[in-house]
Design an enzyme around this catalytic site. Structure first.
Site, mmCIF file in Angstrom:
data_model
loop_
_atom_site.group_PDB
_atom_site.id
_atom_site.type_symbol
_atom_site.label_atom_id
_atom_site.label_comp_id
_atom_site.label_asym_id
_atom_site.label_seq_id
_atom_site.Cartn_x
_atom_site.Cartn_y
_atom_site.Cartn_z
ATOM 1 N N LYS A 103 0.817 -1.215 0.000
ATOM 2 C CA LYS A 103 0.000 0.000 0.000
ATOM 3 C C LYS A 103 0.854 1.269 0.000
ATOM 4 O O LYS A 103 0.578 2.203 -0.745
ATOM 5 C CB LYS A 103 -0.944 0.004 1.205
ATOM 6 C CG LYS A 103 -2.034 -1.049 1.158
ATOM 7 C CD LYS A 103 -3.057 -0.853 2.247
ATOM 8 C CE LYS A 103 -2.475 -0.974 3.636
ATOM 9 N NZ LYS A 103 -1.916 -2.322 3.914
ATOM 10 N N ARG A 157 -9.444 2.650 9.124
ATOM 11 C CA ARG A 157 -9.002 1.275 9.341
ATOM 12 C C ARG A 157 -10.059 0.423 10.030
ATOM 13 O O ARG A 157 -9.835 -0.756 10.309
ATOM 14 C CB ARG A 157 -7.698 1.242 10.137
ATOM 15 C CG ARG A 157 -7.769 1.755 11.540
ATOM 16 C CD ARG A 157 -6.414 1.623 12.205
ATOM 17 N NE ARG A 157 -5.938 0.243 12.194
ATOM 18 C CZ ARG A 157 -4.665 -0.102 12.344
ATOM 19 N NH1 ARG A 157 -3.754 0.827 12.485
ATOM 20 N NH2 ARG A 157 -4.315 -1.361 12.370
ATOM 21 N N ARG A 168 11.445 -10.843 4.536
ATOM 22 C CA ARG A 168 12.217 -9.596 4.584
ATOM 23 C C ARG A 168 13.393 -9.707 5.550
ATOM 24 O O ARG A 168 13.280 -10.306 6.620
ATOM 25 C CB ARG A 168 11.326 -8.421 5.029
ATOM 26 C CG ARG A 168 10.463 -7.879 3.943
ATOM 27 C CD ARG A 168 9.897 -6.515 4.275
ATOM 28 N NE ARG A 168 9.100 -6.482 5.493
ATOM 29 C CZ ARG A 168 7.944 -5.822 5.594
ATOM 30 N NH1 ARG A 168 7.466 -5.173 4.560
ATOM 31 N NH2 ARG A 168 7.290 -5.814 6.729
ATOM 32 N N ARG A 227 13.143 -8.852 11.543
ATOM 33 C CA ARG A 227 12.492 -8.156 12.651
ATOM 34 C C ARG A 227 11.450 -9.063 13.303
ATOM 35 O O ARG A 227 10.848 -9.899 12.630
ATOM 36 C CB ARG A 227 11.773 -6.893 12.154
ATOM 37 C CG ARG A 227 12.660 -5.835 11.547
ATOM 38 C CD ARG A 227 11.858 -4.571 11.273
ATOM 39 N NE ARG A 227 10.555 -4.858 10.682
ATOM 40 C CZ ARG A 227 9.590 -3.957 10.532
ATOM 41 N NH1 ARG A 227 9.776 -2.726 10.939
ATOM 42 N NH2 ARG A 227 8.443 -4.302 9.971
#
Length: 218
Positions: A13, A88, A127, A161
C-alpha cells in the site's frame, strides 16, 4: 480524486500510494505520517496521541479522525487526496463519510489491493533488514543478498524483525480480517470499491490501479 486505499499488510500500500498520488497529483495522506507530523509539531492532538502511545495503549479513533480531518482541510488537499491506513475500521469509515458530507464532498473510489494470504506471509516473513542501516532491505526470495546474511551495501548483518515473523504476520492478518475488511463491504454497498490484483512488479500494479481508477472516473 478522493481515494481510500485498502489491502492487507504486505500488499504494498505505501509503495503504491506514493506512485498513485504522484500520478494523480494529489497528496498521499498516511496514518503514520499524520501521527509523526502531529507529534513532532506538538499539536494538541499529537500530545494526546503521544500520551496513549507512551502508555502502550491504542490511540482512540477520535484522535486519529481529528488528525485526518485537519490534514484533509489543508490547501493541497482541496483537489483530492489518497488516504492510506485511514479509515481502518467501520467507525472511522462512517466518521470519514460524515466529515466529507459536512463539506459537500464524497469519495470517488476505494481501491482494494488484493493479495493471497500465503503471498502476504511470504512477502513479509522473507524480509531481512540491515542492522547498520534499516533503509537497506533485502528479501530471501525476491531480493536476496549476494552473501547470505550480509548486506550488499555496507556489509552489515541482516536480520528478521520480530514484527516480520510468520506468527506475527498471521496475527496482523487476523486483525486486518476482523477490523479493516468490514469496511470493504461497507464501501461496496456504496458502489465505491475497485479491486485489483497486487501481484506482479510495482510498475505493473501501478498501471493496473491507474487503469481501474480511470474507468471508475469515466
Amino acid at each position: 480524486m478522493r481515494i481510500v486505499l485498502v489491502g492487507p499488510p504486505g500488499a504494498g500500500k505505501g509503495t503504491q500510494a506514493a506512485y498513485l498520488a504522484k500520478n494523480l497529483a494529489i497528496p498521499h495522506i498516511s496514518t503514520g505520517d499524520l501521527f509523526r507530523a502531529n507529534i513532532s509539531q506538538g499539536t494538541p492532538l499529537g500530545k494526546k496521541a503521544q500520551e496513549y502511545m507512551r502508555a502502550g495503549q491504542l490511540v482512540p479513533d477520535e484522535i486519529t479522525i481529528g488528525m485526518a480531518k485537519d490534514r484533509m482541510q489543508q490547501a493541497d488537499a482541496e483537489g483530492g487526496f489518497l488516504l492510506d491506513g485511514f479509515p481502518r475500521n467501520l467507525a472511522q469509515a462512517k466518521a470519514l463519510d460524515e466529515l466529507l458530507q459536512a463539506e459537500g464532498l464524497k469519495l470517488d473510489a476505494v481501491l482494494d489491493l488484493e493479495v493471497p494470504e500465503d503471498e502476504v506471509v511470504k512477502r513479509i516473513a522473507g524480509r531481512r533488514m540491515c542492522r547498520k542501516d534499516s533503509s537497506h532491505i533485502f528479501h530471501v526470495i525476491y531480493n536476496p543478498p549476494a552473501a547470505e546474511g550480509v548486506c550488499d551495501t555496507c556489509g552489515g548483518e541482516l536480520y528478521q524483525r520480530e514484527d516480520d515473523s510468520e506468527e506475527t504476520v498471521r496475527k496482523r492478518l487476523e486483525v486486518y480480517h476482523s477490523e479493516t475488511e468490514p469496511i470493504i463491504d461497507y464501501y461496496k454497498a456504496q458502489d465505491l470499491v475497485v479491486t485489483i490484483s497486487a501481484l506482479g512488479k510495482v510498475a505493473e500494479v501501478t498501471d493496473r490501479a491507474m487503469a481501474a481508477l480511470k474507468r471508475e472516473a469515466a
